[in-house]
Design an enzyme around this catalytic site. Structure first.
Site, PDB file in Angstrom:
ATOM      1  N   GLY A  21      -4.828  -7.305   5.890  1.00  0.00           N
ATOM      2  CA  GLY A  21      -3.720  -6.699   6.618  1.00  0.00           C
ATOM      3  C   GLY A  21      -3.726  -7.137   8.061  1.00  0.00           C
ATOM      4  O   GLY A  21      -2.989  -8.056   8.457  1.00  0.00           O
ATOM      5  N   SER A  22      -4.591  -6.526   8.859  1.00  0.00           N
ATOM      6  CA  SER A  22      -4.601  -6.851  10.278  1.00  0.00           C
ATOM      7  C   SER A  22      -4.962  -8.322  10.523  1.00  0.00           C
ATOM      8  O   SER A  22      -4.446  -8.936  11.456  1.00  0.00           O
ATOM      9  CB  SER A  22      -5.548  -5.913  11.032  1.00  0.00           C
ATOM     10  OG  SER A  22      -6.743  -5.731  10.324  1.00  0.00           O
TER      11      SER A  22
ATOM     12  N   GLY B 110      -6.911   4.337   3.191  1.00  0.00           N
ATOM     13  CA  GLY B 110      -6.041   5.178   4.019  1.00  0.00           C
ATOM     14  C   GLY B 110      -5.556   4.496   5.286  1.00  0.00           C
ATOM     15  O   GLY B 110      -4.490   4.834   5.775  1.00  0.00           O
TER      16      GLY B 110
ATOM     17  N   GLY C  14     -10.986  -4.641   5.759  1.00  0.00           N
ATOM     18  CA  GLY C  14     -11.913  -5.301   6.684  1.00  0.00           C
ATOM     19  C   GLY C  14     -12.172  -6.766   6.382  1.00  0.00           C
ATOM     20  O   GLY C  14     -13.185  -7.325   6.817  1.00  0.00           O
TER      21      GLY C  14
ATOM     22  N   HIS D   4      -0.606  -1.231  -4.618  1.00  0.00           N
ATOM     23  CA  HIS D   4      -1.845  -0.438  -4.598  1.00  0.00           C
ATOM     24  C   HIS D   4      -1.472   1.024  -4.357  1.00  0.00           C
ATOM     25  O   HIS D   4      -1.050   1.386  -3.271  1.00  0.00           O
ATOM     26  CB  HIS D   4      -2.731  -1.002  -3.464  1.00  0.00           C
ATOM     27  CG  HIS D   4      -4.003  -0.256  -3.244  1.00  0.00           C
ATOM     28  ND1 HIS D   4      -4.762  -0.423  -2.101  1.00  0.00           N
ATOM     29  CD2 HIS D   4      -4.662   0.657  -4.000  1.00  0.00           C
ATOM     30  CE1 HIS D   4      -5.827   0.351  -2.171  1.00  0.00           C
ATOM     31  NE2 HIS D   4      -5.789   1.028  -3.299  1.00  0.00           N
TER      32      HIS D   4
ATOM     33  N   ASP E 108       0.833  -1.209   0.000  1.00  0.00           N
ATOM     34  CA  ASP E 108       0.000   0.000   0.000  1.00  0.00           C
ATOM     35  C   ASP E 108       0.865   1.255   0.000  1.00  0.00           C
ATOM     36  O   ASP E 108       1.521   1.563   0.995  1.00  0.00           O
ATOM     37  CB  ASP E 108      -0.894   0.009   1.244  1.00  0.00           C
ATOM     38  CG  ASP E 108      -2.014  -0.999   1.138  1.00  0.00           C
ATOM     39  OD1 ASP E 108      -2.759  -0.958   0.146  1.00  0.00           O
ATOM     40  OD2 ASP E 108      -2.135  -1.844   2.055  1.00  0.00           O
TER      41      ASP E 108
ATOM     42  N   ASP F  45     -10.398  -5.225  -0.686  1.00  0.00           N
ATOM     43  CA  ASP F  45      -9.377  -4.680   0.215  1.00  0.00           C
ATOM     44  C   ASP F  45     -10.052  -3.857   1.307  1.00  0.00           C
ATOM     45  O   ASP F  45     -10.678  -2.837   1.030  1.00  0.00           O
ATOM     46  CB  ASP F  45      -8.439  -3.797  -0.625  1.00  0.00           C
ATOM     47  CG  ASP F  45      -7.257  -3.252   0.157  1.00  0.00           C
ATOM     48  OD1 ASP F  45      -7.091  -3.628   1.323  1.00  0.00           O
ATOM     49  OD2 ASP F  45      -6.507  -2.445  -0.432  1.00  0.00           O
TER      50      ASP F  45
ATOM     51  N   GLY G  62      -5.397   0.730   7.788  1.00  0.00           N
ATOM     52  CA  GLY G  62      -5.674  -0.672   8.059  1.00  0.00           C
ATOM     53  C   GLY G  62      -6.622  -0.771   9.250  1.00  0.00           C
ATOM     54  O   GLY G  62      -6.857   0.219   9.954  1.00  0.00           O
TER      55      GLY G  62
ATOM     56  N   MET H 238       0.929   5.275  -0.081  1.00  0.00           N
ATOM     57  CA  MET H 238       0.054   6.420   0.233  1.00  0.00           C
ATOM     58  C   MET H 238       0.868   7.703   0.231  1.00  0.00           C
ATOM     59  O   MET H 238       1.992   7.736   0.745  1.00  0.00           O
ATOM     60  CB  MET H 238      -0.551   6.243   1.625  1.00  0.00           C
ATOM     61  CG  MET H 238      -1.311   4.957   1.810  1.00  0.00           C
ATOM     62  SD  MET H 238      -2.057   4.924   3.435  1.00  0.00           S
ATOM     63  CE  MET H 238      -2.699   3.257   3.471  1.00  0.00           C
TER      64      MET H 238
ATOM     65  N   MET I 154      -2.295   4.542  -3.639  1.00  0.00           N
ATOM     66  CA  MET I 154      -3.275   5.515  -3.143  1.00  0.00           C
ATOM     67  C   MET I 154      -2.614   6.882  -3.220  1.00  0.00           C
ATOM     68  O   MET I 154      -2.265   7.499  -2.209  1.00  0.00           O
ATOM     69  CB  MET I 154      -3.686   5.141  -1.714  1.00  0.00           C
ATOM     70  CG  MET I 154      -4.625   3.941  -1.690  1.00  0.00           C
ATOM     71  SD  MET I 154      -4.800   3.224  -0.062  1.00  0.00           S
ATOM     72  CE  MET I 154      -3.385   2.142  -0.055  1.00  0.00           C
TER      73      MET I 154
HETATM   74  C1  DX5 Z   1      -6.396   0.494   3.188  1.00  0.00           C
HETATM   75  C2  DX5 Z   1      -5.375  -0.361   2.506  1.00  0.00           C
HETATM   76  C3  DX5 Z   1      -5.487  -1.780   2.861  1.00  0.00           C
HETATM   77  C4  DX5 Z   1      -5.257  -2.108   4.315  1.00  0.00           C
HETATM   78  C5  DX5 Z   1      -6.165  -3.251   4.660  1.00  0.00           C
HETATM   79  O1  DX5 Z   1      -6.418   1.750   2.653  1.00  0.00           O
HETATM   80  O2  DX5 Z   1      -5.512  -0.263   1.094  1.00  0.00           O
HETATM   81  O3  DX5 Z   1      -4.709  -2.621   2.025  1.00  0.00           O
HETATM   82  O4  DX5 Z   1      -3.937  -2.448   4.621  1.00  0.00           O
HETATM   83  O5  DX5 Z   1      -6.094  -3.484   6.023  1.00  0.00           O
HETATM   84  P1  DX5 Z   1      -7.123  -4.415   6.795  1.00  0.00           P
HETATM   85  O6  DX5 Z   1      -7.091  -5.751   6.152  1.00  0.00           O
HETATM   86  O7  DX5 Z   1      -6.606  -4.400   8.192  1.00  0.00           O
HETATM   87  O8  DX5 Z   1      -8.485  -3.763   6.677  1.00  0.00           O
HETATM   88 ZN    ZN Z   2      -4.564  -1.783  -0.282  1.00  0.00          ZN
END
Ligand code: DX5
Ligand code: ZN
Length: 234
Positions: free
Chosen positions: A200-201, A144, A180, A68, A37, A178, A146, A39, A70
């Site tokens: 992610g988490s 933005g 939650g 990705h 990610d 991507d 996780g 950003m 952003m």
């Molecule tokens: C959010 C990111 C995600 C993030 C997902 O903006 O693009 O890739 O890391 O994190 P989880 O899986 O914890 O929602």
């Molecule tokens: Zn992402």
């Protein structure tokens, strides 16, 4: 083309002081993709990292680097990321003034091209570029951060997108989701038609190898239910 099913753990939730070790844990667990990610503090409020991190990761893993972006006007970064070793370069439709041109640029650089949509962005932005898209990323949270909660209204969007892709002649185009995604939400998105699962988490909190294995097991069950064949590389 068969539909590809993949887990793509997002390193945004990794421990950056141990990034290489954590990537190896995932590789040993058999995770094929890594979600990265980027950003810029403009398209989304936080700043994460850029191509230097990808340049460090590339030599230590064979995983498919699923980047990705952003960032506003990601076109500016295409060549640097291709050089750094990114495999997939996913841009936000909302961040590109000339989306069609950017997708061409990504392909010319040798990477796969993904298009990401924020939760409020309609699917119609894809209408005239689908022939240049290797994957659609449906954001299931606002980008933005996780650790946010899955937006339930995105289930219908994933379903509508899978239907739209079938009608347009791209029935197996990967749909990545991507935000939650965890053991409580993964079945919902897979049933709706998603095939590449970012987490992610749900991967990096606790036992990374076990978390990844549990999520991949769910994906494998759907893959077998879905079309009876393991997906091939994108
Ligand atoms: C959010 C990111 C995600 C993030 C997902 O903006 O693009 O890739 O890391 O994190 P989880 O899986 O914890 O929602
Ligand atoms: Zn992402």
């Amino acid at each position: 083309m068969t539909k590809i099913y993949r887990l793509s753990p997002s390193i945004l939730s990794a421990d950056f002081s141990r990034l290489g070790d954590q990537i190896h844990i995932l590789e040993d667990a058999g995770t094929p993709w890594l979600h990265i990610d980027v950003m810029d503090g403009q398209f989304v409020p936080p700043v994460s990292f850029g191509d230097v991190v990808i340049r460090s990761i590339r030599p230590v893993t064979k995983m498919f680097l699923d980047v990705h972006l952003m960032v506003t006007e990601p076109d500016r970064f295409v060549d640097d990321y291709a050089k750094a070793g990114a495999d997939m370069f996913t841009v936000h439709a909302e961040a590109c003034r000339h989306l069609d041109r950017t997708l061409q640029h990504i392909h010319e650089s040798g990477m796969k091209a993904g298009v990401s949509l924020n939760p409020a962005t309609p699917l119609s932005v894809l209408d005239y570029v689908l022939d240049k898209v290797d994957m659609v990323l449906v954001m299931t949270v606002n980008p933005g951060y996780g650790g946010q909660k899955y937006l339930p209204s995105m289930t219908a969007k994933i379903r509508d997108l899978r239907r739209k892709l079938k009608e347009a002649g791209y029935p197996d185009l990967p749909i990545e989701v991507d935000g939650g995604i965890n053991l409580s939400t993964i079945d919902t998105v897979l049933d709706a038609g998603a095939s590449v699962i970012v987490a992610g988490s749900a991967v990096f909190r606790g036992d990374i190898a076990k978390n990844a294995a549990d999520l991949m097991e769910r994906i494998r069950e759907k893959e077998i239910d879905g079309n009876g064949a393991a997906g091939e590389e994108i």
